[in-house]
Design a protein around this motif. Structure first.
Motif, short mmCIF file in Angstrom:
data_model
loop_
_atom_site.label_atom_id
_atom_site.label_comp_id
_atom_site.label_asym_id
_atom_site.label_seq_id
_atom_site.Cartn_x
_atom_site.Cartn_y
_atom_site.Cartn_z
N THR A 128 48.73 34.55 48.92
CA THR A 128 48.11 34.68 47.80
C THR A 128 46.90 36.44 48.25
N PHE A 129 46.93 37.33 48.66
CA PHE A 129 45.86 38.43 48.64
C PHE A 129 47.54 39.50 48.82
N SER A 130 48.91 39.19 49.29
CA SER A 130 49.48 40.02 49.12
C SER A 130 49.81 40.16 46.99
N MET A 131 49.72 39.16 46.81
CA MET A 131 50.34 39.42 45.22
C MET A 131 49.01 39.93 44.57
N LEU A 132 47.63 39.26 45.15
CA LEU A 132 46.55 39.89 43.70
C LEU A 132 47.20 41.61 44.53
N VAL A 133 46.94 41.59 45.79
CA VAL A 133 46.81 43.24 45.68
C VAL A 133 47.87 44.32 44.71
#
Length: 704
Positions: A128-133
């Motif tokens: 999830t963090f990766s997509m939000l970056v």
């Protein structure tokens, strides 16, 4: 509330913090780390709702850009780490956090008892963090970092059950296929940003790139080459033909991962990036034409592959490929809003369908629809929510999928009215693909819920932690469509919320007659923006594609209802009583063989890519390693040994040891001589002293 936009980066950091905390302390907690992931996503979701609300209520609004800049190389080149918050960002934050939160809650029951339960939650949060970056990036360099992290996390989660080789192969296939496209993405970013050198110190900044393109400061060759290479990355990441082959195999991962990949993260990354750079690609008819054609091919032929599938998750996977084709095709015909609106609504009903499939699989311990049947009575909550998701996917009137998919068809119709052949392709092939979608989803629903149960396990309804997310997503699968529908107010709605401010000026889009003839343009073929409208100047005058108040199209509504009814009737005719002895979809001769073979893409890839790499290139690599590299290393080692021995014999033994030994012998010789002075005879010492005094007296006397 306005200050909330400036703290949007917190939404990104929360899942990263939870991933680290789960990895460090998860196993010591009561829920084995699930509570940390759910809490972090819950807070992030609340913030995303606030950001979306603020953006919606004040749209159209200026983007909020915050950044940290540094120039380690000097020379006027500045790196950025920052965030860009506008309507598109707010929409994606809301979609990603909503779906991810539902997946986090759902997974606590679905993954219960897994040995790597804590690891799963840590990776889910990191994903999830990766997509939000990527979503929040204000520059392409940061976007590429998020893009690559998404690919890495998907590789790890697809191969979650790595004990089985088939799962390892699926993860490797996904990773390598997407990496092929990523090479194009990275080179495309370099090409596009290279055109910005001399114009700004921050050549990767997205707002500045979009503005430079619309101001005519980027050359046509830079835009065409850069965007086509970036589109190659989007083809692989968003499952467009022919680089779609990894996506069905990605079903090897746990079902909650499939929901996250197909609804809100991995596959939406490519469409999002095209939307983010829409002002750039809209400068070239060639780029838009290529995007539209690839999308049209994918939306139709990708959907056909679902007709012959028995695995429920693969049916949904091929439907994802088809729906992504709609989104990409919409971008290619100027339907920016239609594309991202379908991305938004599709995220909810596709997550619902995958999680519903997980509920069914959890009950019968099989992915195959031939092993199900009669599930309606045993699993009423799963049944009704799955039906709602299927209706939305099929574009049944008044569902979210109806409003978003019809916006794409309308965009194609308007584009065709401006003289573009690609507009006709999107409209008519899009309608045909909608019929295919309705048929294979009706087929799946009849085989899963109708007839007698064919499972070896008595079906049972899932628990509250799985059913709860299904119900919420079912509501969103209907309600989200009304953000851009004839029932929504003129201002503001989803359109004004997510519009691209760069296109609000009076910039002229340089489509010449020569460039557009290949795509079927009749007339002058000039593209221009007027206010917030992207218009096609042709024989019929300007036409609105990018922005416009939603309205009813009774002709399209009637066509959709007819297609839907015919498709459902055919599915009921074949499968209404359960699984037939001979599946009609498997009795279509050459068509069935082509579909079962997946058009030969997998065989082609195995024969001409995997086998050459494995059998030819690997042998060459082995020979190179054993003969040349090892020979070179051995030669260097031998030469080093010879040099060392020569150094030892000459410098060490003769020079250094000779000097040391010579010094020792000299000291011994002198000591042997000097020791005679120390005789111990006092009279001799006294005589030496007297002699010395006499010598000194004579010396002083002579000096005077």
């Amino acid at each position: 509330m306005e200050a909330l936009l400036e703290y949007a980066y917190v939404v990104v950091l929360l899942p990263l913090i939870s991933a680290a905390a789960i990895a460090a302390f998860g196993k010591q907690l009561p829920w084995k780390g699930a509570e940390l992931g759910i809490a972090a996503l819950g807070i992030g979701w609340l913030m995303s709702v606030g950001i979306a609300w603020q953006t919606f209520m004040n749209s159209p609004m200026e983007p909020v850009e915050e950044f940290f800049r540094w120039s380690p190389l000097g020379g006027g080149f500045v790196f950025e780490l920052g965030m860009l918050v506008d309507g598109l960002t707010a929409m994606m934050l809301l979609l990603v956090t909503t779906v991810s939160l539902m997946v986090h809650i759902y997974s606590r029951e679905y993954m219960k008892g897994e040995v790597r339960f804590t690891y799963f939650y840590a990776m889910l949060s990191l994903f999830t963090f990766s997509m939000l970056v990527l979503v929040i990036a204000n520059n392409l360099l940061q976007a590429v970092i998020g893009w690559e992290l998404v690919g890495l996390c998907s590789f790890l989660l697809i191969g979650f059950y790595w004990e089985e080789k088939s799962n390892q192969d699926a993860a490797n296939k996904a990773f390598l296929t997407t990496k092929f496209g990523d090479v194009g993405l990275i080179v495309g970013v370099i090409v596009l940003s290279a055109g910005m050198f001399g114009l700004t110190d921050t050549p990767f900044n997205i707002i500045e790139i979009n503005q430079a393109a619309t101001d005519g400061l980027l050359s046509t060759s830079t835009i065409v080459l850069g965007m086509l290479l970036i589109f190659l990355g989007c083809i692989s990441k968003s499952g467009q033909m022919p680089l779609h082959v990894w996506l069905p195999d990605a079903m090897a991962g746990p079902t909650p991962v499939s929901a996250l990949i197909h609804a809100a993260t991995m596959v939406t990354a490519g469409v999002f990036l095209l939307a983010r750079l829409f002002p750039v690609l809209a400068q070239s008819a060639l780029v838009m034409g290529v995007i539209a054609i690839v999308g049209v091919i994918t939306l139709f032929f990708g959907g056909l592959l679902a007709l012959v599938q028995d695995d429920l998750k693969k049916i949904l996977a091929y439907s994802t490929i088809s729906q992504l084709g709609y989104m990409v095709a919409a971008i290619g015909v100027g339907g920016y809003t239609a594309s991202i609106f379908h991305l938004f609504t599709h995220g909810f009903f596709k997550a619902l369908l995958f999680l519903g499939a997980g509920s069914l699989i959890h009950a019968v311990h099989s992915n195959n629809i031939s092993d199900m049947g009669g599930m309606r009575k045993a699993m009423p909550h799963t049944f009704w929510t799955f039906i709602i998701g299927s209706l939305a996917l099929a574009g049944f009137p008044l569902t979210a999928g109806f409003f978003s998919k019809d916006e794409i068809l309308i965009a194609g119709e308007i584009w065709a009215g401006g003289g573009f052949l690609t507009g006709n392709l999107v409209y008519w092939i899009g309608l045909a693909a909608a019929g295919v979608t309705t048929f294979y989803m009706a087929r799946a629903c009849f085989l899963v819920f109708a007839g007698e149960n064919r499972s070896h396990h008595p079906p049972h309804e899932s628990g509250k932690q799985m059913v709860g997310p299904l119900m919420l997503l079912a509501v969103l699968s209907v309600a989200s469509g009304y953000l851009l529908s004839p029932f929504s107010p003129d201002q503001p709605n989803f359109e004004t919320w997510t519009q691209t401010p760069i296109l609000d000026g009076d910039a002229v889009y340089p489509f010449t007659v020569d460039e557009t003839v290949a795509f079927g343009v009749q007339g002058d073929g000039v593209i221009a923006s007027s206010g917030s409208v992207l218009a096609a100047e042709a024989g019929d005058g300007p036409v609105s594609v990018l922005h416009g108040v939603p309205s009813w199209h009774p002709d399209l509504l009637a066509i959709v209802l007819v297609i839907f009814s015919l498709a459902v009737f055919l599915a009921w005719r074949f499968y209404g009583k359960g699984l037939p002895e001979k599946d009609p979809m498997l009795q279509m001769g050459p068509v069935t063989r082509a579909l079962v073979a997946k058009y030969g893409f997998d065989d082609f890839g195995y024969r001409y890519i995997v086998v050459p790499v494995r059998d030819v290139l690997s042998r060459w690599a082995t020979t190179s390693s054993n003969t040349y590299i090892d020979g070179a290393v051995a030669g260097v080692g031998k030469a080093t040994k010879s040099a060392a021995m020569a150094t030892y014999r000459t410098i060490d033994q003769k020079v250094i040891d000779g000097a040391v030994n010579g010094s020792a012998l000299s000291a011994a010789w002198w000591s042997d001589r000097l020791k005679r002075i120390q005789s111990g005879d006092v009279q001799r010492y006294a005589g030496a002293i007297v002699a010395g005094v006499i010598v000194l007296v004579l010396a002083f006397a002579a000096a005077r």
